[in-house]
Design an enzyme around this catalytic site. Structure first.
Site, mmCIF file in Angstrom:
data_model
loop_
_atom_site.group_PDB
_atom_site.id
_atom_site.type_symbol
_atom_site.label_atom_id
_atom_site.label_comp_id
_atom_site.label_asym_id
_atom_site.label_seq_id
_atom_site.Cartn_x
_atom_site.Cartn_y
_atom_site.Cartn_z
ATOM 1 N N CYS A 44 8.778 -7.965 13.849
ATOM 2 C CA CYS A 44 8.930 -9.416 13.937
ATOM 3 C C CYS A 44 7.593 -10.053 14.245
ATOM 4 C CB CYS A 44 9.966 -9.794 15.000
ATOM 5 S SG CYS A 44 9.444 -9.380 16.678
ATOM 6 N N CYS B 141 5.664 -8.855 17.305
ATOM 7 C CA CYS B 141 4.894 -7.620 17.105
ATOM 8 C C CYS B 141 3.505 -7.944 16.569
ATOM 9 C CB CYS B 141 5.619 -6.696 16.128
ATOM 10 S SG CYS B 141 7.237 -6.141 16.670
ATOM 11 N N ASP C 210 -18.031 -28.575 -13.559
ATOM 12 C CA ASP C 210 -19.358 -28.385 -14.132
ATOM 13 C C ASP C 210 -19.210 -28.532 -15.650
ATOM 14 O OD1 ASP C 210 -22.091 -27.334 -14.495
ATOM 15 O OD2 ASP C 210 -21.028 -25.590 -15.294
ATOM 16 N N ASP D 193 -19.030 -22.075 -13.213
ATOM 17 C CA ASP D 193 -19.203 -20.696 -13.676
ATOM 18 C C ASP D 193 -20.564 -20.112 -13.381
ATOM 19 O OD1 ASP D 193 -20.594 -22.319 -15.517
ATOM 20 O OD2 ASP D 193 -20.418 -20.782 -17.065
ATOM 21 N N ASP E 59 -23.724 -23.143 -9.445
ATOM 22 C CA ASP E 59 -22.500 -23.829 -9.018
ATOM 23 C C ASP E 59 -21.985 -23.301 -7.684
ATOM 24 O OD1 ASP E 59 -22.407 -25.354 -11.380
ATOM 25 O OD2 ASP E 59 -21.367 -23.746 -12.445
#
Length: 772
Positions: free
Chosen positions: A20, A23, A425, A647, A651
């Site tokens: 649970c 724990c 971009d 990409d 960036d």
């Protein structure tokens, strides 16, 4: 004293025996007490811990000892998925079946009573059936509950152990006190059935966990076990384990086989199915020089490939690692749940005591008071609370991975649905990223088309100089210049002392001139740099190029007096990425603001924005690479929740500055490391799909938390007021966990909008569907 996070080492550890949310809190506290540990995060659904700590030779041993001392079993993190992958659907059901069989005769009288059959097992038989369930099958509840007591806290096991022991002990007491020949009402069936139902619920949870982690197991299954190695000395083939492959090995991949490792095609041509990695169902043509990814399926041709990456450095291994990290991560909303769970069990124990005393003081007999207190203990187990968030994250990241969306961390998954602004971009993200030189324009206005460059004397010299300046650059415009020079049969001149000026261009000395022994000093400059150098470029020259949306660079001669002179303009054209306009329209239809950030000149950027359906006022043009992050921060300063899609390496700062960074997998490793989400193919429709899967996952988290709290908020008062028996409370508690798991697994039915029925070519292939 603070520790530099760069020196911290992430360590993954499996933890079994947690039941649970309490724990989770206890294991985290135990791990944080280990010297050198800066942070520890434990996930109940994956039964794993992620620790950030200062590297130490004995750290692993100390972490495992801390987990064991807390009352749980440390395991290798990888053993969890590996073990589950080979388990059948009925693994672990034996003890559950034994418990249900032993309970059946105890429950039978309750089930037969409505039909007028009044029958009761003798007390000895009830004891004989209930005792094995209580003390054999339920032994682990006592062990885990005792560890919780020693640690000064509570958990689900403690509640179950106390509740069922109270019912079992009450039954023994009533049996002992009963007069000779009198059959008292006993509660052996309550204690045994509660344990059996809790065991059934935990078994169903484990089975659901295996389904939720199916994405990882399916990715792991893509790894072939054997490769056909070509002996370089005698040319013979031998089968070797993939784990023994080395970089540079040459392998033969036959039609229909999976590529053993990330490789480059050395010989042959074929079509390769990469759908299991990218979600793209159409086979990709491959020929000599092309890269193929380990785990992809070779089509109809025989390929000879040379290994480029193996083991942890392969694309497939990195994808598996990303999915594992995301599924093991803790969503921000889980921190609130952990705080509630930390005080939940002690509060429940207090409520149970108050219930016992309240009924006794109200005049009820001890038997009734005990039964109501037991019901409170049983109904309140917080296992559903601990599972509500992590199992939803597991299911959401798994189904996203199947669609080609790799979610790096749970925070990105939780935040993405709140995004209201998407910044793109331009080059390589919204456009194909492979510009080509279309024309040269002399300073006097003479327009020379690209296919005429080889036959024009001045143009040949200009292109020779431009190629020399760009010879050492990997920029897309540099590649376009070199490609044009090759096509025109022009060799680059000799250049030296080349210098790249970030965001502005290249300058250097190029041989072949008469100004000095070193040649002449030239620059290939952006329009921004031309303005800074006070080089006038009139609208008469730029106007026609601007209306065409061309990207323009200026070839400048830097004379002795450092008065640059414009020699020619180079015009480049790039095309919008297929589907980019549709992706932008889809985002805008969702009510999102779409912004384009580009280092290009404003005319070219706005022309491309018009083709893509982006408003001109949403174009940020002539932005230097280092300033993209500032543009993102400016949008956030307006109160916007921003996603940045890019990409390139330049960036990366902007991706990190955004609320959610999205990197294209065909970009650079730097960009993917900085982003929270990686899109495994260049299809920009995945951006909207990522927002959709985020929204659905967060909705499941909220639904699960509501139901988890609702079970306890409604169940505890009902049990305290005597409206729930311990058996019904046990069933309700077990079903709370099962319902939370089942609701989260509904996410596995989600498909990207482009892959739904009737959508045509983008429907997933069998391999793709198998990943989720």
């Amino acid at each position: 004293m603070t520790t530099n996070t760069a020196t911290l080492q992430p360590i993954d550890l499996g933890v079994s025996g947690m039941t649970c949310a309490s724990c989770v809190g206890r294991v985290e506290r135990a791990l944080r007490k280990v010297p050198g540990v800066q942070e520890a995060s434990v996930n109940l659904a994956t039964e794993s811990a992620r620790v950030m700590a200062v590297p130490d030779d004995e750290l692993q041993a100390r972490l495992r000892r801390a987990v064991r001392d807390a009352g749980y079993e440390p395991r290798e993190a990888s053993s969890l998925e590996a073990g589950e992958g080979s388990d059948s659907a009925w693994t672990g059901f034996g003890p559950v079946a034994a418990g249900l069989l032993l309970c059946a005769p105890l429950v039978a009288p309750m089930l037969l009573a409505p039909f007028g059959v009044h029958w009761m097992l003798p007390a000895w038989w009830q004891f004989a059936l209930a005792a094995p369930v209580q003390f054999w099958l339920g032994a682990h509840f006592y062990r885990a509950g005792w560890h919780a007591v020693r640690a000064g806290t509570g958990n689900m096991d403690l509640l179950v152990a106390m509740g069922t022991s109270a019912a079992f002990g009450l039954s023994l007491w009533l049996w002992w006190r009963a007069p000779e020949g009198h059959a008292p009402h006993l509660y052996f069936e309550a204690s045994a059935v509660v344990i059996a139902l809790v065991m059934l619920g935990k078994w169903l949870e484990a089975r659901a966990k295996r389904q939720a982690t199916s994405a990882i197991r399916a990715l792991q299954a893509l790894r072939p076990e054997v490769a056909h190695l070509l002996n370089p000395r005698n040319g013979k083939l031998s089968d070797v384990p993939v784990s023994e492959l080395l970089g540079g090995d040459r392998l033969v991949v036959l039609p229909g086989e999976r590529v053993p490792a990330d490789s480059q095609v050395a010989e042959g041509s074929s079509s390769v199915d990469e759908s299991m990695l990218t979600g793209e169902p159409l086979p990709v043509p491959k020929s000599t020089g092309d890269m193929v990814t380990g785990g992809s399926v070779n089509g109809e041709g025989r390929l000879l490939v040379e290994v480029r990456a193996v083991g942890a450095e392969s694309v497939l291994a990195r994808i598996i690692r990303l999915v594992e990290d995301a599924q093991a991560a803790k969503a921000p909303i889980q921190r609130l749940v952990d705080k509630v769970a930390a005080v939940f069990v002690p509060v429940v124990l207090g409520i149970a005591v108050v219930t016992l005393l309240g009924w006794w003081l109200a005049g009820a007999d001890a038997e009734s008071a005990w039964v109501h207190a037991v019901a409170v203990l049983v109904i309140a187990c917080p296992c559903a609370l601990g599972l509500a968030t992590p199992v939803s994250v597991m299911a959401g990241t798994g189904v996203a991975a199947r669609a080609g969306i790799l979610i790096k961390d749970a925070a990105a998954l939780e935040t993405a649905h709140r995004v209201d602004t998407v910044a793109f971009d331009k080059t390589g993200t919204l456009t194909v990223g492979h510009p080509r030189l279309t024309a040269l324009l002399s300073a006097q206005g003479e327009h020379i088309h690209a296919n005429e460059l080889g036959g024009h004397g001045d143009a040949r010299r200009w292109l020779e100089v431009a190629a020399a300046l760009q010879s050492g650059s990997s920029h897309p415009l540099a590649r376009a210049v070199l490609d044009a020079a090759n096509a025109a049969g022009i060799a680059a001149a000799q250049a030296h002392d080349l210098r790249a000026v970030a965001g502005r261009g290249m300058e250097g000395w190029v041989s072949g001139g008469t100004a000095s022994a070193n040649g002449e000093r030239w620059a290939l400059a952006s329009l921004r740099w031309c303005e800074e150098l006070s080089v006038p470029i009139g609208d008469a020259l730029l106007g026609p190029l601007g209306t065409q949306g061309a990207t323009v660079s200026a070839l400048l001669r830097l004379e002795a007096a450092d008065r640059p002179a414009l020699v020619a303009l180079l015009a480049f054209a790039d095309e919008p990425k297929p589907g980019a306009a549709e992706a932008v329209a889809r985002l805008r239809a969702r009510g999102l603001r779409v912004v384009m950030i580009s280092g290009d000149n404003r005319r070219a950027a706005e022309a491309m924005a018009m083709r893509l359906g982006i408003d001109a006022q949403e174009v940020r043009a002539e932005v230097l690479p280092g300033d993209k992050a500032a543009e993102v921060r400016a949008l956030r300063a307006q109160g916007r929740v921003v996603a940045m899609v890019g990409d390139g390496a330049n960036d990366a700062p902007a991706l990190a500055a955004a609320d959610v960074g999205m990197a294209m997998a065909n970009g650079t490793d730097v960009a993917m490391e900085a982003a929270g989400i990686t899109l495994m193919r260049g299809d920009l429709s995945l951006v909207a799909d990522a927002f959709e899967v985020s929204a659905r996952t967060v909705a499941k988290i909220r639904q699960n938390l509501f139901w988890a709290f609702a079970y306890n908020v409604a169940g505890i008062p009902l049990a305290a007021f005597g409206l729930l028996s311990p058996v019904v409370a046990g069933a309700a508690m077990a079903m709370s966990s099962v319902s939370v798991m089942s609701n989260a697994l509904l996410l596995r039915r989600w498909r990207p909008s482009g892959t739904k029925e009737g959508s045509g070519s983008r429907r997933p292939s069998g391999d793709q569907a198998s990943v989720g």
